[in-house]
Design a protein around this motif. Structure first.
Motif, PDB file in Angstrom:
ATOM      1  N   TYR A  34       0.825  -1.217   0.000  1.00 32.40           N
ATOM      2  CA  TYR A  34       0.000   0.000   0.000  1.00 32.40           C
ATOM      3  C   TYR A  34       0.859   1.267   0.000  1.00 32.40           C
ATOM      4  CZ  TYR A  34      -4.172  -2.712   1.167  1.00 32.40           C
ATOM      5  OH  TYR A  34      -5.217  -3.585   1.141  1.00 32.40           O
ATOM      6  N   ARG A  35       0.310   2.327  -0.563  1.00 33.84           N
ATOM      7  CA  ARG A  35       0.843   3.675  -0.321  1.00 33.84           C
ATOM      8  C   ARG A  35       0.074   4.161   0.905  1.00 33.84           C
ATOM      9  NH1 ARG A  35       4.031   5.282  -5.194  1.00 33.84           N
ATOM     10  NH2 ARG A  35       3.705   3.438  -6.468  1.00 33.84           N
ATOM     11  N   VAL A  36       0.789   4.446   1.977  1.00 29.28           N
ATOM     12  CA  VAL A  36       0.088   4.698   3.239  1.00 29.28           C
ATOM     13  C   VAL A  36       0.058   6.182   3.620  1.00 29.28           C
ATOM     14  CG1 VAL A  36      -0.101   4.042   5.672  1.00 29.28           C
ATOM     15  CG2 VAL A  36       0.913   2.442   4.036  1.00 29.28           C
ATOM     16  N   ARG A 120      -0.042  17.676  -2.808  1.00 29.50           N
ATOM     17  CA  ARG A 120       1.225  17.415  -2.109  1.00 29.50           C
ATOM     18  C   ARG A 120       1.290  15.971  -1.594  1.00 29.50           C
ATOM     19  NH1 ARG A 120       5.045  20.154   1.390  1.00 29.50           N
ATOM     20  NH2 ARG A 120       6.670  18.594   1.633  1.00 29.50           N
ATOM     21  N   VAL A 121       0.175  15.531  -0.994  1.00 31.05           N
ATOM     22  CA  VAL A 121       0.141  14.160  -0.464  1.00 31.05           C
ATOM     23  C   VAL A 121       0.381  13.172  -1.601  1.00 31.05           C
ATOM     24  CG1 VAL A 121      -1.313  12.421   0.664  1.00 31.05           C
ATOM     25  CG2 VAL A 121      -1.431  14.801   1.416  1.00 31.05           C
ATOM     26  N   LYS A 122      -0.281  13.409  -2.725  1.00 30.97           N
ATOM     27  CA  LYS A 122      -0.131  12.493  -3.874  1.00 30.97           C
ATOM     28  C   LYS A 122       1.313  12.456  -4.366  1.00 30.97           C
ATOM     29  CE  LYS A 122      -4.635  12.211  -6.068  1.00 30.97           C
ATOM     30  NZ  LYS A 122      -5.530  12.868  -7.005  1.00 30.97           N
ATOM     31  N   LYS A 123       1.918  13.654  -4.407  1.00 36.16           N
ATOM     32  CA  LYS A 123       3.304  13.709  -4.889  1.00 36.16           C
ATOM     33  C   LYS A 123       4.219  12.884  -3.980  1.00 36.16           C
ATOM     34  CE  LYS A 123       7.289  16.638  -5.391  1.00 36.16           C
ATOM     35  NZ  LYS A 123       8.012  15.814  -4.411  1.00 36.16           N
ATOM     36  N   GLU A 124       4.035  13.050  -2.678  1.00 31.97           N
ATOM     37  CA  GLU A 124       4.887  12.324  -1.726  1.00 31.97           C
ATOM     38  C   GLU A 124       4.644  10.811  -1.832  1.00 31.97           C
ATOM     39  OE1 GLU A 124       7.201  13.807  -0.299  1.00 31.97           O
ATOM     40  OE2 GLU A 124       6.598  15.918  -0.345  1.00 31.97           O
ATOM     41  N   GLU A 128       7.065   7.377  -3.211  1.00 31.78           N
ATOM     42  CA  GLU A 128       7.259   6.207  -2.343  1.00 31.78           C
ATOM     43  C   GLU A 128       7.430   6.546  -0.873  1.00 31.78           C
ATOM     44  OE1 GLU A 128       7.039   3.026  -2.813  1.00 31.78           O
ATOM     45  OE2 GLU A 128       6.921   2.870  -4.991  1.00 31.78           O
ATOM     46  N   ARG A 129       7.001   7.751  -0.466  1.00 37.60           N
ATOM     47  CA  ARG A 129       7.108   8.080   0.956  1.00 37.60           C
ATOM     48  C   ARG A 129       5.830   7.716   1.694  1.00 37.60           C
ATOM     49  NH1 ARG A 129       9.412  12.887  -1.004  1.00 37.60           N
ATOM     50  NH2 ARG A 129      11.658  12.693  -0.925  1.00 37.60           N
ATOM     51  N   ILE A 130       5.980   7.326   2.939  1.00 34.52           N
ATOM     52  CA  ILE A 130       4.826   7.207   3.822  1.00 34.52           C
ATOM     53  C   ILE A 130       4.485   8.625   4.256  1.00 34.52           C
ATOM     54  CG2 ILE A 130       4.099   6.430   6.114  1.00 34.52           C
ATOM     55  CD1 ILE A 130       6.033   4.005   5.686  1.00 34.52           C
ATOM     56  N   VAL A 131       3.197   8.987   4.208  1.00 31.75           N
ATOM     57  CA  VAL A 131       2.813  10.363   4.539  1.00 31.75           C
ATOM     58  C   VAL A 131       2.071  10.380   5.869  1.00 31.75           C
ATOM     59  CG1 VAL A 131       1.550  12.413   3.782  1.00 31.75           C
ATOM     60  CG2 VAL A 131       2.639  10.920   2.084  1.00 31.75           C
ATOM     61  N   ILE A 132       2.554  11.200   6.792  1.00 31.25           N
ATOM     62  CA  ILE A 132       1.914  11.324   8.106  1.00 31.25           C
ATOM     63  C   ILE A 132       1.256  12.707   8.164  1.00 31.25           C
ATOM     64  CG2 ILE A 132       2.268  11.177  10.610  1.00 31.25           C
ATOM     65  CD1 ILE A 132       3.304   8.723   9.201  1.00 31.25           C
TER      66      ILE A 132
END
Ligand code: ADP
Ligand code: ASP
Ligand code: MG
Length: 408
Positions: A34-36, A120-124, A128-132
């Motif tokens: 998953y992309r989390v 921004r969230v989509k870009k991160e 391949e980053r986990i976004v908090i």
């Protein structure tokens, strides 16, 4: 992108150990493909502590400044969680509500999300980053920080799940799902495998603190299925979803209590067109939510008007009503804040007459007096003495045998 939105409540991130456990759970989801996006609340009782600090300074602090203060709780959590995930060797970034694109109106301390800009969230995620993301907060058109009301991180999570068209939206908390009553109050309460958006919205609005009502409202509007589950185990929780066909078999799905009630009684209100409109539009203009409303007919050109509000709005309501009292010529105003509301919720009520009567009978058998009753198609609420509400919830839960499984 196969996006998973997870939300972790205050107790799930209360200390370093728990934060690390949450980090492991997030990493596990990432490794499962998953992309989390993880939305987090402030740690433990941080929000209450911040409110306490504000109270030390002022009894009615400017709401904009209150939001500036309260939003810091979530900012601590996102930074610490991102550090814990980075420790595990994964790409991660923490974002405030503003950075996460949560755009709200300017009703400080109870702002509504107007839109989510997920770029921004989509870009991160794409990188391949986990976004908090910090729950409970957003930004208004002035660029100021706003907060979404208590429990608002739930709403942040659902809004992001909708905006990102996520595969799933999981809300992690300290109980393992939605129960027939608050499991901390009723030991025989049973976990529900599923519940409809409509029933959950009623339960949440009537005091079941497990989800913020607006999160459920948003989920219903956007067709988001919420999985409420425990951050302390891997067992399945409760699915809050659109299909309410199954639920109708259950006459009553749950019992709730709401201690956050004040009764306002306006005695001898002039009985002419426009008076009710004047009173309730004045309250609405200041964002005061009025709940139960009863108007009684009397002899002569006057009527009594009774309504309930929540404790937080007590002081402001008093001030507004005092102004209206002279203007409209209301004889007397009585307040009672020693009351609570007990409610039953269930889609099956619609086709089962006698449910309300059974509830009233249970209260009567326990010597509990009902002050006000209100009903809708899927709920019945009674205003009773606050000191009797615990025993009322337990007795009603027993009466409808909610602790027992449905016969197959
Ligand atoms: P979080 O910090 O994770 O957001 P909350 O305290 O807001 O957690 O919500 C979880 C709490 O909701 C539980 O600890 C439980 O006591 C309470 N609760 C009230 N009614 C219910 C219910 N019907 N089912 C499950 N939990 C409930
Ligand atoms: N921290 C906020 C509160 O305590 C928001 C949340 O936890 O959802 O209400
Ligand atoms: Mg909560």
């Amino acid at each position: 992108m196969n996006i998973l939105v997870q939300k972790y409540g205050g107790s799930s991130v209360a200390d370093g150990q728990r934060l690390k456990a949450v980090a492991r759970r997030i990493i596990r989801a990432k490794e499962a493909g998953y992309r989390v996006v993880a939305v987090v609340s402030a740690q433990g009782d941080t929000t209450d502590e911040l409110l306490g600090k504000a109270k030390e300074i002022s009894q009615s602090p400017p709401k904009r400044e209150l939001d500036m203060l309260l939003s810091t709780g979530e900012q601590i959590s996102i930074a610490l969680l991102a550090m814990a995930i980075a420790e595990g060797g994964h790409g991660v970034i923490s974002l405030t509500g503003a950075q996460g694109g949560i755009c709200t109106d300017s009703l400080y301390t109870r702002a509504k999300i107007l839109r989510v800009d997920p770029a921004r969230v989509k870009k991160e995620l794409y990188d391949e980053r986990i976004v908090i993301v910090a729950g409970f907060q957003g930004i208004n058109d002035l660029g100021d920080i706003t907060t979404l009301g208590r429990g608002g991180s739930d709403t942040t999570a659902v809004a992001l799940a909708a905006a990102l068209d996520a595969a799933a939206c999981e809300i992690y908390t300290d109980v393992d799902g939605v129960y027939t009553a608050d499991p901390r109050l009723v030991q025989t309460a049973r976990k529900l495998d599923e519940i409809s958006h409509g029933e959950m919205l009623e339960l949440a609005s009537l005091g079941a603190g497990i989800l913020q009502p607006r999160a459920v409202e948003l989920a219903a509007a956007w067709g988001v299925t919420i999985h409420v589950r425990s951050s302390f185990s891997y067992s399945l929780g409760t699915l809050v979803k659109g299909d309410d066909l199954m639920e109708k078999q259950r006459v009553v799905s749950g019992v709730t209590r709401d201690m956050n009630v004040v009764k306002v009684m306006l005695v001898d209100v002039p009985d002419r067109p426009g008076v009710a409109h004047k009173i309730f539009s004045t309250l609405a203009a200041d964002g005061i939510n009025v709940d139960m409303i009863v108007q009684t007919t009397k002899q002569g050109p006057v009527t009594d008007l009774l309504f309930t509000i929540c404790q937080d709005d007590y002081a402001l309501t008093r001030r507004l009503i005092e102004q209206l009292r002279d203007e409209l010529g209301i004889a007397d105003v009585l307040y009672n804040d020693r009351l609570a509301k007990v409610s039953i919720v269930g889609a099956g009520m619609m086709s089962n007459p006698g449910v309300a009567a059974a509830m009233f009978g249970t209260l009567a058998e326990n010597g509990i007096n009902i002050e006000v009753i209100s009903t809708s198609e899927i709920k019945v609420s009674c205003l009773i003495g606050a000191d009797r509400v615990e025993s009322a919830v337990k007795a009603i839960h027993d009466r409808f045998r909610l602790g027992e499984e449905l016969p197959v």
